[in-house]
Design a protein around this motif. Structure first.
Motif, PDB file in Angstrom:
ATOM      1  N   CYS A   1      38.899  11.659 -26.138  1.00 41.63           N
ATOM      2  CA  CYS A   1      38.269  10.754 -24.829  1.00 41.63           C
ATOM      3  C   CYS A   1      36.851  10.566 -25.368  1.00 41.63           C
ATOM      4  O   CYS A   1      36.536   9.345 -24.856  1.00 41.63           O
ATOM      5  CB  CYS A   1      38.633  11.508 -23.715  1.00 41.63           C
ATOM      6  SG  CYS A   1      38.165  10.672 -22.334  1.00 41.63           S
ATOM      7  N   LEU A   2      36.277  11.541 -25.772  1.00 42.99           N
ATOM      8  CA  LEU A   2      34.761  11.164 -25.988  1.00 42.99           C
ATOM      9  C   LEU A   2      34.804  10.098 -27.111  1.00 42.99           C
ATOM     10  O   LEU A   2      33.519   9.369 -27.053  1.00 42.99           O
ATOM     11  CB  LEU A   2      34.245  12.628 -26.247  1.00 42.99           C
ATOM     12  CG  LEU A   2      32.561  12.696 -26.301  1.00 42.99           C
ATOM     13  CD1 LEU A   2      31.943  14.078 -26.167  1.00 42.99           C
ATOM     14  CD2 LEU A   2      32.338  12.347 -27.655  1.00 42.99           C
ATOM     15  N   GLN A   3      35.658  10.190 -28.265  1.00 39.32           N
ATOM     16  CA  GLN A   3      35.358   9.146 -29.069  1.00 39.32           C
ATOM     17  C   GLN A   3      35.652   7.764 -28.651  1.00 39.32           C
ATOM     18  O   GLN A   3      34.937   6.805 -28.970  1.00 39.32           O
ATOM     19  CB  GLN A   3      36.501   9.758 -30.222  1.00 39.32           C
ATOM     20  CG  GLN A   3      36.337   8.801 -31.380  1.00 39.32           C
ATOM     21  CD  GLN A   3      37.055   8.967 -32.596  1.00 39.32           C
ATOM     22  OE1 GLN A   3      37.708  10.213 -32.722  1.00 39.32           O
ATOM     23  NE2 GLN A   3      37.452   8.280 -33.500  1.00 39.32           N
ATOM     24  N   ILE A   4      36.624   7.695 -27.699  1.00 39.03           N
ATOM     25  CA  ILE A   4      37.040   6.477 -27.298  1.00 39.03           C
ATOM     26  C   ILE A   4      36.009   5.799 -26.469  1.00 39.03           C
ATOM     27  O   ILE A   4      35.684   4.660 -26.336  1.00 39.03           O
ATOM     28  CB  ILE A   4      38.374   6.469 -26.440  1.00 39.03           C
ATOM     29  CG1 ILE A   4      39.514   6.716 -27.456  1.00 39.03           C
ATOM     30  CG2 ILE A   4      38.635   5.204 -25.439  1.00 39.03           C
ATOM     31  CD1 ILE A   4      40.916   6.773 -26.829  1.00 39.03           C
ATOM     32  N   HIS A   5      35.246   6.761 -25.861  1.00 40.12           N
ATOM     33  CA  HIS A   5      34.075   6.431 -24.813  1.00 40.12           C
ATOM     34  C   HIS A   5      32.837   5.844 -25.696  1.00 40.12           C
ATOM     35  O   HIS A   5      32.006   5.252 -25.355  1.00 40.12           O
ATOM     36  CB  HIS A   5      33.728   7.625 -23.850  1.00 40.12           C
ATOM     37  CG  HIS A   5      34.481   7.263 -22.603  1.00 40.12           C
ATOM     38  ND1 HIS A   5      35.688   7.903 -22.542  1.00 40.12           N
ATOM     39  CD2 HIS A   5      34.214   7.148 -21.466  1.00 40.12           C
ATOM     40  CE1 HIS A   5      36.248   7.836 -21.241  1.00 40.12           C
ATOM     41  NE2 HIS A   5      35.260   7.360 -20.555  1.00 40.12           N
TER      42      HIS A   5
ATOM     43  N   GLY B   1      29.207   5.842 -27.884  1.00 41.42           N
ATOM     44  CA  GLY B   1      28.269   6.441 -27.842  1.00 41.42           C
ATOM     45  C   GLY B   1      27.736   6.988 -26.159  1.00 41.42           C
ATOM     46  O   GLY B   1      27.123   7.953 -26.177  1.00 41.42           O
ATOM     47  N   MET B   2      28.323   6.358 -25.042  1.00 36.16           N
ATOM     48  CA  MET B   2      28.213   6.746 -23.771  1.00 36.16           C
ATOM     49  C   MET B   2      28.861   8.175 -23.320  1.00 36.16           C
ATOM     50  O   MET B   2      28.562   8.829 -22.649  1.00 36.16           O
ATOM     51  CB  MET B   2      28.609   5.738 -22.902  1.00 36.16           C
ATOM     52  CG  MET B   2      29.920   5.394 -22.913  1.00 36.16           C
ATOM     53  SD  MET B   2      30.440   4.307 -21.424  1.00 36.16           S
ATOM     54  CE  MET B   2      29.927   5.095 -19.966  1.00 36.16           C
ATOM     55  N   GLY B   3      30.012   8.299 -24.498  1.00 31.66           N
ATOM     56  CA  GLY B   3      30.681   9.618 -24.112  1.00 31.66           C
ATOM     57  C   GLY B   3      29.778  11.002 -24.305  1.00 31.66           C
ATOM     58  O   GLY B   3      30.102  12.041 -23.847  1.00 31.66           O
ATOM     59  N   PHE B   4      29.017  10.737 -24.982  1.00 31.96           N
ATOM     60  CA  PHE B   4      27.883  11.784 -25.625  1.00 31.96           C
ATOM     61  C   PHE B   4      26.828  12.084 -24.593  1.00 31.96           C
ATOM     62  O   PHE B   4      26.074  13.106 -24.812  1.00 31.96           O
ATOM     63  CB  PHE B   4      27.479  11.591 -27.050  1.00 31.96           C
ATOM     64  CG  PHE B   4      28.539  11.629 -27.970  1.00 31.96           C
ATOM     65  CD1 PHE B   4      28.569  12.858 -28.891  1.00 31.96           C
ATOM     66  CD2 PHE B   4      29.080  10.842 -28.621  1.00 31.96           C
ATOM     67  CE1 PHE B   4      29.426  13.118 -29.747  1.00 31.96           C
ATOM     68  CE2 PHE B   4      30.073  10.829 -29.570  1.00 31.96           C
ATOM     69  CZ  PHE B   4      30.266  11.753 -30.247  1.00 31.96           C
ATOM     70  N   THR B   5      26.864  11.107 -23.762  1.00 36.94           N
ATOM     71  CA  THR B   5      25.504  11.247 -22.700  1.00 36.94           C
ATOM     72  C   THR B   5      25.702  12.282 -21.688  1.00 36.94           C
ATOM     73  O   THR B   5      26.799  12.498 -21.273  1.00 36.94           O
ATOM     74  CB  THR B   5      25.163   9.809 -22.150  1.00 36.94           C
ATOM     75  OG1 THR B   5      26.262   9.617 -21.408  1.00 36.94           O
ATOM     76  CG2 THR B   5      24.949   8.633 -23.080  1.00 36.94           C
ATOM     77  N   TRP B   6      24.806  12.733 -21.076  1.00 35.48           N
ATOM     78  CA  TRP B   6      24.882  13.703 -20.061  1.00 35.48           C
ATOM     79  C   TRP B   6      25.288  13.120 -18.674  1.00 35.48           C
ATOM     80  O   TRP B   6      26.015  13.648 -17.821  1.00 35.48           O
ATOM     81  CB  TRP B   6      23.384  14.403 -19.689  1.00 35.48           C
ATOM     82  CG  TRP B   6      23.285  15.381 -18.797  1.00 35.48           C
ATOM     83  CD1 TRP B   6      22.907  15.237 -17.431  1.00 35.48           C
ATOM     84  CD2 TRP B   6      23.561  16.668 -18.717  1.00 35.48           C
ATOM     85  NE1 TRP B   6      23.088  16.221 -16.698  1.00 35.48           N
ATOM     86  CE2 TRP B   6      23.458  17.377 -17.460  1.00 35.48           C
ATOM     87  CE3 TRP B   6      24.251  17.469 -20.119  1.00 35.48           C
ATOM     88  CZ2 TRP B   6      23.774  18.784 -17.276  1.00 35.48           C
ATOM     89  CZ3 TRP B   6      24.583  18.734 -19.747  1.00 35.48           C
ATOM     90  CH2 TRP B   6      24.401  19.502 -18.628  1.00 35.48           C
ATOM     91  N   GLU B   7      25.193  11.779 -18.691  1.00 28.82           N
ATOM     92  CA  GLU B   7      25.298  11.009 -17.417  1.00 28.82           C
ATOM     93  C   GLU B   7      27.069  10.894 -17.277  1.00 28.82           C
ATOM     94  O   GLU B   7      27.482  11.034 -16.178  1.00 28.82           O
ATOM     95  CB  GLU B   7      24.933   9.603 -17.289  1.00 28.82           C
ATOM     96  CG  GLU B   7      23.476   9.834 -17.004  1.00 28.82           C
ATOM     97  CD  GLU B   7      22.548  10.232 -18.149  1.00 28.82           C
ATOM     98  OE1 GLU B   7      23.144  10.179 -19.092  1.00 28.82           O
ATOM     99  OE2 GLU B   7      21.518  10.802 -17.796  1.00 28.82           O
ATOM    100  N   ALA B   8      27.681  10.845 -18.321  1.00 31.38           N
ATOM    101  CA  ALA B   8      29.329  10.774 -18.599  1.00 31.38           C
ATOM    102  C   ALA B   8      29.742  12.210 -18.239  1.00 31.38           C
ATOM    103  O   ALA B   8      29.141  13.369 -18.614  1.00 31.38           O
ATOM    104  CB  ALA B   8      29.816  10.422 -19.904  1.00 31.38           C
ATOM    105  N   ASP B   9      30.928  12.181 -17.743  1.00 28.99           N
ATOM    106  CA  ASP B   9      31.736  13.465 -17.546  1.00 28.99           C
ATOM    107  C   ASP B   9      32.448  13.946 -18.605  1.00 28.99           C
ATOM    108  O   ASP B   9      33.152  14.980 -18.354  1.00 28.99           O
ATOM    109  CB  ASP B   9      32.483  13.413 -16.102  1.00 28.99           C
ATOM    110  CG  ASP B   9      31.654  12.983 -14.918  1.00 28.99           C
ATOM    111  OD1 ASP B   9      30.462  13.476 -14.922  1.00 28.99           O
ATOM    112  OD2 ASP B   9      32.221  12.540 -13.981  1.00 28.99           O
TER     113      ASP B   9
END
Length: 352
Positions: free
Chosen positions: A285-289, A291-299
Motif C-alpha cells: 500500500c505504501l509503495q502504491i501511494h 512518495g506521499m506514502g512515506f510522509t508523516w501526514e499519510a496514515d
C-alpha cells in the motif's frame, strides 16, 4: 456446514464499524499520535459501554454472552481503525479485573521477554507465563488459564522497575521489564487457553489492517493519475493490488476457522497468515501511494508500524512455526484434510 456469517454477525460487525467511525475518526487518530499514544479514557469507556470488552461474558455476569467468532469480528474492525490501547488484554480480563468489562480499567499483559504496551497507564497487568520479576507479590486469586493478575502495590513496584523503550509505533508506548526470566520452548511460553485466544484476537486485528490497506491501495490506484491514466490501469499496480487481496482472503478464512475450532495449531496458522498479510499489504500500500506514502501526514506508515508490532506480539512467527511443526509431528503424517487429525479440539475458552 455453512461457514458464512449470520445476519446477526454481519450486523454486529457493521455496528462496530459505524461506532468506531463516529468515536475514532481520523481526527481522533491523529490526536492520539500527537499525544504519543496516551490512552483516551473516555474512548475506553465508550468501548466498554458498547460491550467490546464484555462481549464474551455470560449475560448473568453483565456481558453480551457471545463467543470467540464474534470477538474476532470486533477485533478485525479495531484493526481496520488502528484503535490504540491494550484491547486484547482488557478484553480477556473482563470478569476477572474489576472495571475491565465496563472500560473503567485498562489492563495490559506481560508475555515472554517482549516489552509491555501501555504499562504506565495500566490499572492491572496479566502476567501470562508467571515469570515476571519481583513477583511473589500481590497477585489476585482466581487467575485465568495461563495467566495471573498483578494489581495494587505490587503493580506499582512492577511499573517502577520497568524502563521506557522507543516504540516503532507512535500509538503504542512500550516498557522493558528488567531481569525478566523467559521460559524456553513454545509450549512453556504459551501454556493455557488465554495466550492462544490473545494470539487469535491479535491475528484478527492484523486481518483488519490487511483489509484496510488493500482498500486504501485500490482507492488510491483508481484516483491517482499518471501519464493521462489512473495508475490502477498499469499492470504492475494491478498485480500489487491482486496480491494484496490474495493474501487477505486466505488469512480471513484461517482466522474465522480458528475462531470456530479454538485449536492451537489452527490459531498458529491463522497468526502466521494474518501477520504476513498485514505487513506485506501495508508495504505494498505504501509503495502504491508512492512518495506521499512515506510522509508523516499519510496514515499508511501507521498501519505498517502497528503490523510490525503485532507480528512480534503473543505468538511470533518463529513460535507459530514451532507449534505447527510439533503438531504435524504429533499427527505422524501430513493429513489430506483437517479432519484427518483425528484428535479432540482443545478448549479455547470464551464459549460460542
Amino acid at each position: 456446514m455453512d461457514f458464512q456469517l449470520s445476519d446477526d454477525q454481519r450486523a454486529l460487525r457493521s455496528g462496530m464499524r459505524d461506532l468506531l467511525g463516529a468515536v475514532f475518526d481520523r481526527g481522533r487518530l491523529r490526536a492520539a499520535v500527537e499525544r504519543d499514544g496516551a490512552l483516551d479514557r473516555s474512548l475506553w469507556r465508550e468501548l466498554g459501554a458498547a460491550g467490546f470488552f464484555a462481549l464474551r461474558l455470560p449475560e448473568e455476569a453483565g456481558g453480551v454472552g457471545l463467543g470467540l467468532p464474534e470477538a474476532v469480528l470486533l477485533f478485525e474492525e479495531a484493526g481496520r481503525a488502528l484503535l490504540p490501547g491494550p484491547l486484547v488484554a482488557t478484553h480477556l480480563a473482563a470478569g476477572l479485573v474489576k472495571g475491565a468489562a465496563e472500560g473503567e480499567a485498562v489492563v495490559t499483559a506481560v508475555a515472554a521477554d517482549l516489552p509491555a504496551a501501555h504499562l504506565a497507564e495500566a490499572d492491572a497487568v496479566l502476567v501470562v507465563d508467571g515469570q515476571a520479576p519481583g513477583l511473589p507479590g500481590d497477585v489476585l486469586p482466581g487467575g485465568v488459564s495461563g495467566a495471573e493478575v498483578l494489581a495494587g502495590e505490587a503493580l506499582r513496584a512492577f511499573v517502577a522497575a520497568a524502563r521506557p523503550v522507543r516504540s516503532v509505533d507512535p500509538l503504542t508506548p512500550l516498557h522493558r521489564l528488567a531481569g525478566r526470566t523467559v521460559p524456553t520452548g513454545a509450549t512453556q511460553a504459551y501454556s493455557g487457553a488465554l495466550p492462544y485466544e490473545a494470539a487469535l484476537l491479535t491475528a484478527a486485528e492484523q486481518l483488519g489492517t490487511a483489509a484496510r490497506t488493500t482498500e486504501a491501495a485500490v482507492q488510491h490506484a483508481g484516483e491517482r493519475q499518471q501519464f493521462g491514466s489512473s495508475i490502477g490501469s498499469f499492470q504492475a499496480v494491478k498485480h500489487l493490488c491482486a496480491d494484496m487481496l490474495a493474501r487477505t482472503e486466505p488469512a480471513r478464512a484461517a482466522v474465522y476457522a480458528a475462531a470456530v475450532t479454538g485449536d492451537p495449531a489452527e490459531i498458529a496458522a491463522a497468526k502466521l497468515l494474518a501477520d504476513e498479510a498485514a505487513v506485506r499489504n501495508a508495504r505494498d500500500c505504501l509503495q502504491i501511494h508512492g512518495g506521499m506514502g512515506f510522509t508523516w501526514e499519510a496514515d499508511v506508515h501507521l498501519h505498517l508500524k502497528r503490523a510490525w508490532l503485532r507480528a512480534a506480539s503473543w505468538l511470533t512467527g518463529a513460535g507459530a512455526e514451532e507449534l505447527l511443526a510439533a503438531d504435524l509431528g504429533a499427527a505422524g503424517r501430513l493429513p489430506r484434510s483437517s479432519a484427518a487429525y483425528g484428535r479432540p479440539v482443545p478448549e479455547a475458552g470464551g464459549g460460542g
